[in-house]
Design a protein around this motif. Structure first.
Motif, PDB file in Angstrom:
ATOM      1  N   GLN A  83      63.982  88.303 -11.186  1.00 37.60           N
ATOM      2  CA  GLN A  83      63.134  87.907 -12.302  1.00 37.60           C
ATOM      3  C   GLN A  83      61.957  88.868 -12.390  1.00 37.60           C
ATOM      4  OE1 GLN A  83      61.056  84.072 -12.075  1.00 37.60           O
ATOM      5  NE2 GLN A  83      61.829  83.588 -14.113  1.00 37.60           N
ATOM      6  N   CYS A  84      61.625  89.240 -13.640  1.00 34.74           N
ATOM      7  CA  CYS A  84      60.464  90.106 -13.814  1.00 34.74           C
ATOM      8  C   CYS A  84      59.196  89.259 -13.907  1.00 34.74           C
ATOM      9  CB  CYS A  84      60.623  90.987 -15.052  1.00 34.74           C
ATOM     10  SG  CYS A  84      60.461  90.081 -16.613  1.00 34.74           S
ATOM     11  N   LYS A  85      58.044  89.898 -13.971  1.00 38.76           N
ATOM     12  CA  LYS A  85      56.782  89.163 -14.008  1.00 38.76           C
ATOM     13  C   LYS A  85      56.634  88.330 -15.269  1.00 38.76           C
ATOM     14  CE  LYS A  85      54.231  92.411 -11.071  1.00 38.76           C
ATOM     15  NZ  LYS A  85      53.070  93.328 -10.979  1.00 38.76           N
ATOM     16  N   ALA A  86      57.329  88.741 -16.340  1.00 37.42           N
ATOM     17  CA  ALA A  86      57.260  87.994 -17.592  1.00 37.42           C
ATOM     18  C   ALA A  86      58.213  86.790 -17.599  1.00 37.42           C
ATOM     19  CB  ALA A  86      57.581  88.908 -18.770  1.00 37.42           C
ATOM     20  N   GLY A  87      59.033  86.670 -16.556  1.00 41.23           N
ATOM     21  CA  GLY A  87      59.927  85.521 -16.456  1.00 41.23           C
ATOM     22  C   GLY A  87      61.345  85.771 -16.907  1.00 41.23           C
ATOM     23  N   HIS A  88      61.711  87.011 -17.251  1.00 40.38           N
ATOM     24  CA  HIS A  88      63.080  87.314 -17.671  1.00 40.38           C
ATOM     25  C   HIS A  88      63.980  87.409 -16.439  1.00 40.38           C
ATOM     26  CE1 HIS A  88      60.634  89.351 -21.009  1.00 40.38           C
ATOM     27  NE2 HIS A  88      61.129  88.236 -21.514  1.00 40.38           N
ATOM     28  N   PRO A  89      65.073  86.635 -16.407  1.00 40.11           N
ATOM     29  CA  PRO A  89      65.962  86.690 -15.242  1.00 40.11           C
ATOM     30  C   PRO A  89      67.089  87.701 -15.451  1.00 40.11           C
ATOM     31  CG  PRO A  89      66.579  84.844 -16.624  1.00 40.11           C
ATOM     32  CD  PRO A  89      65.425  85.531 -17.325  1.00 40.11           C
ATOM     33  N   CYS A 106      60.807  93.483 -21.649  1.00 40.87           N
ATOM     34  CA  CYS A 106      59.347  93.521 -21.673  1.00 40.87           C
ATOM     35  C   CYS A 106      58.878  94.593 -22.660  1.00 40.87           C
ATOM     36  CB  CYS A 106      58.791  93.817 -20.282  1.00 40.87           C
ATOM     37  SG  CYS A 106      59.045  92.456 -19.112  1.00 40.87           S
ATOM     38  N   CYS A 116      64.026  86.373  -6.777  1.00 44.50           N
ATOM     39  CA  CYS A 116      63.388  85.094  -7.108  1.00 44.50           C
ATOM     40  C   CYS A 116      64.038  83.979  -6.290  1.00 44.50           C
ATOM     41  CB  CYS A 116      63.507  84.807  -8.601  1.00 44.50           C
ATOM     42  SG  CYS A 116      62.681  83.275  -9.107  1.00 44.50           S
ATOM     43  N   THR A 118      63.312  80.925  -6.022  1.00 42.57           N
ATOM     44  CA  THR A 118      63.416  79.661  -6.754  1.00 42.57           C
ATOM     45  C   THR A 118      64.710  79.595  -7.554  1.00 42.57           C
ATOM     46  OG1 THR A 118      61.002  79.521  -6.932  1.00 42.57           O
ATOM     47  CG2 THR A 118      62.305  78.165  -8.441  1.00 42.57           C
TER      48      THR A 118
END
Length: 306
Positions: A83-89, A106, A116, A118
């Motif tokens: 996952q990137c910092k913007a939340g894209h998996p 992004c 990630c 989680t």
């Protein structure tokens, strides 16, 4: 002197009981599988002598299927998930193909993918009931395909049932020996269909198909079109411009007991007159049904995940 010795003996006898009581206090079992930790000796310097744990609790939930699929390749997520910092998996396979593991979604181009934990926990704990007939297992979602593939090998080697692969939305041609009572069809997504052939009398053959599922669906999941063309000489076709055909177009029924399915006992089946049969290749004494079949999905295969 005698009084002091007696008092010391009483203290010696009492100490094992007190030690046992202290040991019991150090580990307290709580309801519902929880266990409390306590320190021996008190204070910050005490050592932990009880191991804490929490009982596993499972819930049946509904979840958007897209959450469990990589948005780049659309395949089910398998750990490790990124996952990137913007939340894209993204799955590990797609991340490996990206330059510098940089997220293309992004806008500023500054998003980089990192593991990630989680999402790993989510995809590892999401399980669904196996659609294979007779199977009562709940399988991790991303392992369902491999689990279903095992059924075809089992049917082929143990039960000696022929297995054929079919593609959804395309016409598949099958040469069905009249003597073959059952044939397993394996869909693109490894869904299992059972085709049954039976005799109606006077040389007429009945052909049916059901979707084999451990928990039969109330609503149809697939439509099926089956037909057989009457093989006539080319000259006859040229004269009239038409071919005779027997056809059935139906919504496919699901069955949790496909072994008990009888072709002529189904609500809808294809009736094949004897003149539509053709000699088997290399064996003029046997007859076959030159069947055309097309299977289409009505809706996404699984909306409810547990």
């Amino acid at each position: 002197m005698q009084g002091a010795a007696a008092a010391a003996e009483r203290r010696s006898r009492a100490s094992p009981d007190k030690a046992d009581e202290s040991s019991k206090k150090a580990r307290l079992d709580l309801p519902d599988g929880h266990m409390k930790q306590e320190a021996a000796g008190g204070g910050d310097g005490g050592s932990i002598i009880g191991a804490a744990y929490i009982q596993r609790v499972e819930l049946a939930v509904r979840i958007d299927k897209q959450v469990l699929h990589c948005p780049l390749c659309t395949l089910p997520f398998k750990p490790p998930v990124f996952q990137c910092k913007a939340g894209h998996p993204a799955c590990s396979g797609c991340v490996a193909l990206l330059p510098f593991r940089q997220c293309k979604a992004c806008v500023d181009g500054g998003g980089f993918f990192d593991p990630c934990p989680t999402l790993d926990a989510l995809v590892s704990s999401t399980r669904i009931g196996c659609p294979n007939v007779g199977c009562q297992w709940y399988v991790t979602y991303h392992e369902v395909t491999e689990h279903q593939k095992a059924l075809a090998g089992h049917l082929r080697t143990v039960h000696l049932v022929p297995v054929r692969a079919v593609q959804y939305g395309k016409v598949n041609k099958l040469q069905l020996p009249v003597s073959t009572m059952r044939l397993v069809l394996l869909g693109d997504d490894n869904c299992v269909f059972l085709k049954t052939v039976g005799a109606l009398g006077a040389g007429v053959t009945a052909v049916s198909v059901v979707c084999a599922r451990a928990r039969a669906a109330r609503r149809p999941r697939f439509t099926c079109k089956m037909w057989v063309n009457l093989e006539t000489p080319p000259a006859a076709v040229a004269n009239c411009g038409k071919e005779d055909v027997v056809l059935v177009d139906m919504q496919m029924r699901s069955s949790s007991s496909p072994g008990a399915v009888v072709a002529a006992g189904e609500p809808t089946f294809l009736t094949v007159p004897p003149m539509y049969l053709v000699p088997a290749a290399g064996d003029g004494a046997s007859m076959e049904v030159p069947l055309h079949i097309r299977i289409d999905k009505l809706s996404p295969w699984s909306d409810a995940l547990v």
